[in-house]
Design a protein around this motif. Structure first.
Motif, PDB file in Angstrom:
ATOM      1  N   HIS A   1      -5.647  -7.832  -4.000  1.00  0.00           N
ATOM      2  CA  HIS A   1      -4.216  -8.075  -3.876  1.00  0.00           C
ATOM      3  C   HIS A   1      -3.451  -6.763  -3.698  1.00  0.00           C
ATOM      4  O   HIS A   1      -2.427  -6.727  -3.015  1.00  0.00           O
ATOM      5  CB  HIS A   1      -3.715  -8.814  -5.121  1.00  0.00           C
TER       6      HIS A   1
ATOM      7  N   ASP B   1      -8.613 -11.461  -2.463  1.00  0.00           N
ATOM      8  CA  ASP B   1      -7.439 -11.515  -3.334  1.00  0.00           C
ATOM      9  C   ASP B   1      -7.691 -12.470  -4.502  1.00  0.00           C
ATOM     10  O   ASP B   1      -8.027 -13.635  -4.295  1.00  0.00           O
ATOM     11  CB  ASP B   1      -6.224 -11.990  -2.529  1.00  0.00           C
TER      12      ASP B   1
ATOM     13  N   ALA C   1      -0.547  -9.761   2.080  1.00  0.00           N
ATOM     14  CA  ALA C   1      -1.100 -10.523   0.951  1.00  0.00           C
ATOM     15  C   ALA C   1       0.019 -11.302   0.263  1.00  0.00           C
ATOM     16  O   ALA C   1       0.234 -11.180  -0.938  1.00  0.00           O
ATOM     17  CB  ALA C   1      -1.804  -9.598  -0.043  1.00  0.00           C
TER      18      ALA C   1
END
Length: 238
Positions: free
Chosen positions: A216, A189, A90
């Protein structure tokens, strides 16, 4: 000298090395050597130099793993000679000469941008500098929507701030041009637009895994899946 690469985990902003706890447990269970040093979060060049120094002091090959802002750091630090692979979780995957602000500015902004809280910190011989955290009331939805509420409250209270200047510093190198890369995309995210993650990963010709619905804080909520990708990199480079 070990032939199994040591995994060096680099956390991002608004977190600390404890965010890797579940991933560390997974890797240690498999006998994979792993360390997770603190990220100073003071600026791209200085933080990358810190990560590079840590990697260079490890005997044998190293796999660098970067979450979020940590991805920008491993992009620069990855040129260290004994680094044999890069894993982005991420994360921002920068090009040489590119800043975080430039990369994310190509895409619609995430909710993170409008939920940052500014603080100041002293600088020796100069005016106070600005650092940022995520507003505590927005932290769960922005950073860790798939993490239990009692955990997100602790994470929000224990945030590590990032120097605001880090958004404008440019990467001095792009290690993915010469080192193999893997990338995990967090499909839900709200801190980094997933399109930013996908764009950078594809540009780096990374082996990509996407986890639908992951926030996230995917290393906290999905440690096994994150560790699985790291294991793949270790096996490929061991």
């Amino acid at each position: 000298m070990s032939t199994t690469p040591t995994v060096l985990l680099v956390h991002g902003a608004f977190a600390d090395a404890a965010s890797w706890s579940g991933v560390i447990a997974e890797l240690q269970r498999d006998g994979i050597p792993v360390i997770a040093p603190p990220n100073p979060l003071r600026g791209l060049a200085s933080d990358a130099a810190y990560v590079a120094s840590a990697a260079a002091q490890i005997d044998g090959p190293v796999i660098l793993v970067g979450h979020s802002y940590g991805g920008a750091l491993i992009t620069v630090a990855g040129v260290t000679e004994n680094v044999v692979g890069l894993v982005y979780v991420a994360a921002y995957v920068l090009e040489e000469g590119e800043s975080l602000g430039e990369l994310q500015g190509r895409f619609p902004l995430s909710p993170l941008v409008s939920n940052l809280k500014q603080w100041t910190y002293p600088v020796s011989g100069g005016e106070p500098a600005t650092e940022v955290t995520i507003a505590e009331d927005a932290f769960p939805s922005v950073f860790a929507a798939d993490v239990p509420a009692e955990v997100t409250r602790i994470l929000a209270a224990a945030q590590r701030p990032l120097a605001a200047a880090a958004f404008e510093e440019t990467a001095s190198a792009a290690a993915w041009r010469t080192k193999p890369a893997w990338a995990l995309i967090a499909g839900a995210d709200n801190a980094i637009n997933p399109e930013v993650e996908r764009f950078g990963a594809k540009r780096a010709d990374a082996t990509i895994v996407e986890i639908e619905g992951a926030s996230h804080a995917v290393a906290v909520s999905r440690p096994k899946e994150v560790a699985d990708l790291i294991r793949t990199a270790v096996r490929a480079r061991g």
